[in-house]
Design an enzyme around this catalytic site. Structure first.
Site, mmCIF file in Angstrom:
data_model
loop_
_atom_site.group_PDB
_atom_site.id
_atom_site.type_symbol
_atom_site.label_atom_id
_atom_site.label_comp_id
_atom_site.label_asym_id
_atom_site.label_seq_id
_atom_site.Cartn_x
_atom_site.Cartn_y
_atom_site.Cartn_z
ATOM 1 N N SER A 146 -11.932 5.454 6.822
ATOM 2 C CA SER A 146 -10.980 5.277 7.910
ATOM 3 C C SER A 146 -10.570 6.670 8.395
ATOM 4 O O SER A 146 -9.799 7.357 7.745
ATOM 5 C CB SER A 146 -9.787 4.483 7.349
ATOM 6 O OG SER A 146 -8.889 4.193 8.349
ATOM 7 N N LEU A 147 -11.106 7.081 9.530
ATOM 8 C CA LEU A 147 -11.008 8.491 9.952
ATOM 9 C C LEU A 147 -9.828 8.713 10.908
ATOM 10 O O LEU A 147 -8.943 9.515 10.634
ATOM 11 C CB LEU A 147 -12.326 8.892 10.611
ATOM 12 C CG LEU A 147 -12.687 10.363 10.596
ATOM 13 C CD1 LEU A 147 -12.694 10.922 9.187
ATOM 14 C CD2 LEU A 147 -14.067 10.572 11.234
ATOM 15 N N ASN A 148 -9.886 8.080 12.052
ATOM 16 C CA ASN A 148 -8.739 7.981 12.982
ATOM 17 C C ASN A 148 -8.276 9.248 13.683
ATOM 18 O O ASN A 148 -7.334 9.198 14.477
ATOM 19 C CB ASN A 148 -7.531 7.331 12.285
ATOM 20 C CG ASN A 148 -7.918 6.041 11.620
ATOM 21 O OD1 ASN A 148 -8.611 5.237 12.211
ATOM 22 N ND2 ASN A 148 -7.534 5.868 10.377
ATOM 23 N N GLU A 158 -5.193 0.235 -0.878
ATOM 24 C CA GLU A 158 -6.266 1.232 -0.867
ATOM 25 C C GLU A 158 -7.108 0.973 -2.124
ATOM 26 O O GLU A 158 -6.674 1.269 -3.242
ATOM 27 C CB GLU A 158 -5.649 2.651 -0.879
ATOM 28 C CG GLU A 158 -6.586 3.773 -1.259
ATOM 29 C CD GLU A 158 -7.840 3.874 -0.411
ATOM 30 O OE1 GLU A 158 -7.739 4.113 0.793
ATOM 31 O OE2 GLU A 158 -8.948 3.727 -0.981
ATOM 32 N N CYS A 178 -0.303 5.078 6.220
ATOM 33 C CA CYS A 178 -0.876 5.345 7.542
ATOM 34 C C CYS A 178 0.133 4.868 8.589
ATOM 35 O O CYS A 178 0.671 3.759 8.481
ATOM 36 C CB CYS A 178 -2.200 4.603 7.706
ATOM 37 S SG CYS A 178 -3.394 5.042 6.425
ATOM 38 N N SER A 186 -13.491 0.023 2.385
ATOM 39 C CA SER A 186 -12.943 1.022 3.293
ATOM 40 C C SER A 186 -11.897 1.853 2.556
ATOM 41 O O SER A 186 -11.021 1.306 1.885
ATOM 42 C CB SER A 186 -12.296 0.307 4.479
ATOM 43 O OG SER A 186 -11.603 1.242 5.269
ATOM 44 N N CYS A 241 0.838 -1.195 0.000
ATOM 45 C CA CYS A 241 0.000 0.000 0.000
ATOM 46 C C CYS A 241 0.877 1.250 0.000
ATOM 47 O O CYS A 241 1.930 1.281 0.638
ATOM 48 C CB CYS A 241 -0.926 0.024 1.210
ATOM 49 S SG CYS A 241 -2.114 1.378 1.142
ATOM 50 N N CYS A 291 -6.830 -6.022 11.936
ATOM 51 C CA CYS A 291 -6.778 -4.799 11.130
ATOM 52 C C CYS A 291 -5.419 -4.122 11.236
ATOM 53 O O CYS A 291 -4.883 -3.965 12.321
ATOM 54 C CB CYS A 291 -7.826 -3.827 11.615
ATOM 55 S SG CYS A 291 -9.447 -4.342 11.146
ATOM 56 N N ASN A 339 -4.072 -2.718 16.923
ATOM 57 C CA ASN A 339 -3.455 -4.037 16.948
ATOM 58 C C ASN A 339 -1.954 -3.831 16.857
ATOM 59 O O ASN A 339 -1.463 -3.319 15.861
ATOM 60 C CB ASN A 339 -3.963 -4.870 15.770
ATOM 61 C CG ASN A 339 -5.432 -5.203 15.942
ATOM 62 O OD1 ASN A 339 -5.840 -5.723 16.970
ATOM 63 N ND2 ASN A 339 -6.231 -4.857 14.953
HETATM 64 S S1 SF4 Z 1 -4.493 1.397 6.794
HETATM 65 FE FE1 SF4 Z 1 -5.144 0.794 4.713
HETATM 66 S S2 SF4 Z 1 -4.785 2.640 3.486
HETATM 67 FE FE2 SF4 Z 1 -3.599 2.925 5.381
HETATM 68 S S3 SF4 Z 1 -1.534 2.143 4.870
HETATM 69 FE FE3 SF4 Z 1 -2.706 0.424 5.783
HETATM 70 S S4 SF4 Z 1 -3.557 -0.696 4.023
HETATM 71 FE FE4 SF4 Z 1 -2.940 1.363 3.295
#
Ligand code: SF4
Length: 374
Positions: free
Chosen positions: A243-245, A191, A143, A220, A139, A362, A319
């Protein structure tokens, strides 16, 4: 389809398969037979398609065509029943796909609360499952709390590779929709909205070919705002989770650099504009990081930010994983956060982590994590 370039059939629509068989001089109904073999029967090789004449099966092979069902390279089984699959493709790349029997006890892919009392009373919870599907190898979104981000992005998956994960896992588990209830969450590696066309093609094939209703699918996104508008315009589409966070730009840009491109104002505006169907709700996901985004003040800010959006919030206590600089909050902090949101009128659920012991939960999917246990 272009026969020279196409070497795998998985990922083609009924129309494309019909065109293909006609092009090679076969009656058009063979297109339907191939389609059924790929998506309903989920056969692994042309030899197994007994509805096709022997010489046609041979000619497929001679033309260098394969069905293209990915292979299960490894399988890690968690003490809670979750299974993390390492699924390999023709070019040697692989992704992870997670099988979670009986939903995830916090959010079912179809929007109901997993393991609800009604379901349990009806004795139906035994034959439901959620499959968490990957959309890219690695990805690029970066994040800061996610192990997959450490991989960087290697490539997009094709539609066939996205559908193929579901087909391979269903076959392995001997599960068959629509008789068995399957939820799909596009929340694995990658993503999906940075691989939008392949992802949407896969959704249509899963609905029409495999037989999983779109209402049981959730995608998501980390907040690729233009694609949120595109998804809203699709005639067939999964439900949307964002995915807000973080409840403000300063914190969100720190945790999710993508926020510098599409900030919270743009993201929440897209959420407000999203055309929800009857009884549909949007989901905001919020990974709680100890002492970072899990304070009472953050909860109040979040309640304000999403006020009036027809949405629920799923809270996920981080996690943990190697290379991740954040800690898991204590249960009382999670409970406090949930309580404040509920008091603000936001339906809020705490998702039970699945398969933490096998790195299947997750944000934990990382192909290079090797575990001895299986
Ligand atoms: S949470 Fe999802 S969008 Fe963010 S780096 Fe991980 S896999 Fe990619």
């Amino acid at each position: 389809m272009t026969e020279e370039k196409q070497t795998v059939l998985l990922g083609l629509t009924l129309r494309e398969l019909t065109e293909f068989v006609e092009d090679v001089g076969q009656p058009s109904y063979r297109g339907r037979q191939l389609y059924e073999a790929l998506y309903r029967q989920r056969l692994g090789s042309a030899e197994q398609i007994s509805t096709l004449p022997q010489e046609f099966r041979q000619s497929l092979r001679q033309r260098g065509l394969s069905l293209g069902v990915p292979t299960i390279e490894k399988k890690f089984v968690s003490s809670d029943g979750t299974v993390r699959y390492l699924i390999g493709f023709g070019d040697g790349q692989s992704v992870e796909t997670v099988w979670m029997p009986e939903g995830d006890d916090g959010e079912a892919g179809d929007g109901s609360e997993a393991g609800s009392e009604i379901e349990k009373a009806a004795g139906r919870s035994w034959d439901r499952t959620t499959i968490c599907v990957s959309s890219q190898v690695g990805c690029a979104v970066d994040c800061q709390f996610c192990l997959t981000a450490l991989l960087g992005v290697k490539r997009n998956l094709t539609a066939g590779e996205i559908v193929g994960q579901v087909c391979a896992v269903l076959k392995d588990q001997n599960f068959s929709p629509p008789e068995n209830r399957v939820n799909i969450v596009f929340m694995g590696m990658g993503e999906p909205f940075l691989n939008y066309d392949n992802f949407m093609r896969a959704v249509r094939l899963l609905v029409e070919g495999v037989g999983i209703p779109e209402s049981r699918m959730t995608v998501s996104t980390a907040g690729i705002v233009p694609r949120i508008y595109d998804l809203g315009a699709e005639p067939v589409r999964p439900k949307l989770a964002i995915s807000l966070n973080a409840p403000n730009d300063e914190l969100r840009s720190r945790l999710m650099p993508i926020n510098r491109k599409w900030n919270l104002e743009k993201l929440v505006a897209a959420a407000r504009d999203f055309p929800l169907r009857n009884r549909e709700k949007l989901t905001f996901e919020y990974v709680l990081l100890d002492e970072v985004n899990d304070s009472a003040q953050s909860a109040r800010e979040l309640g304000e930010l999403i006020r009036g959006v027809r949405a629920k919030v799923n809270l996920i206590a981080l996690n943990p994983g190697p290379g991740i600089a954040f800690q898991t909050p204590a249960e009382n902090r999670v409970a406090q956060f949930q309580k404040i949101l509920i008091a603000a009128g936001v339906p809020t659920f705490v998702r039970r982590p699945r398969g933490r012991d096998i790195y299947a939960a997750c944000g934990q999917l990382k192909r290079t994590v090797e575990l001895a246990a299986s």
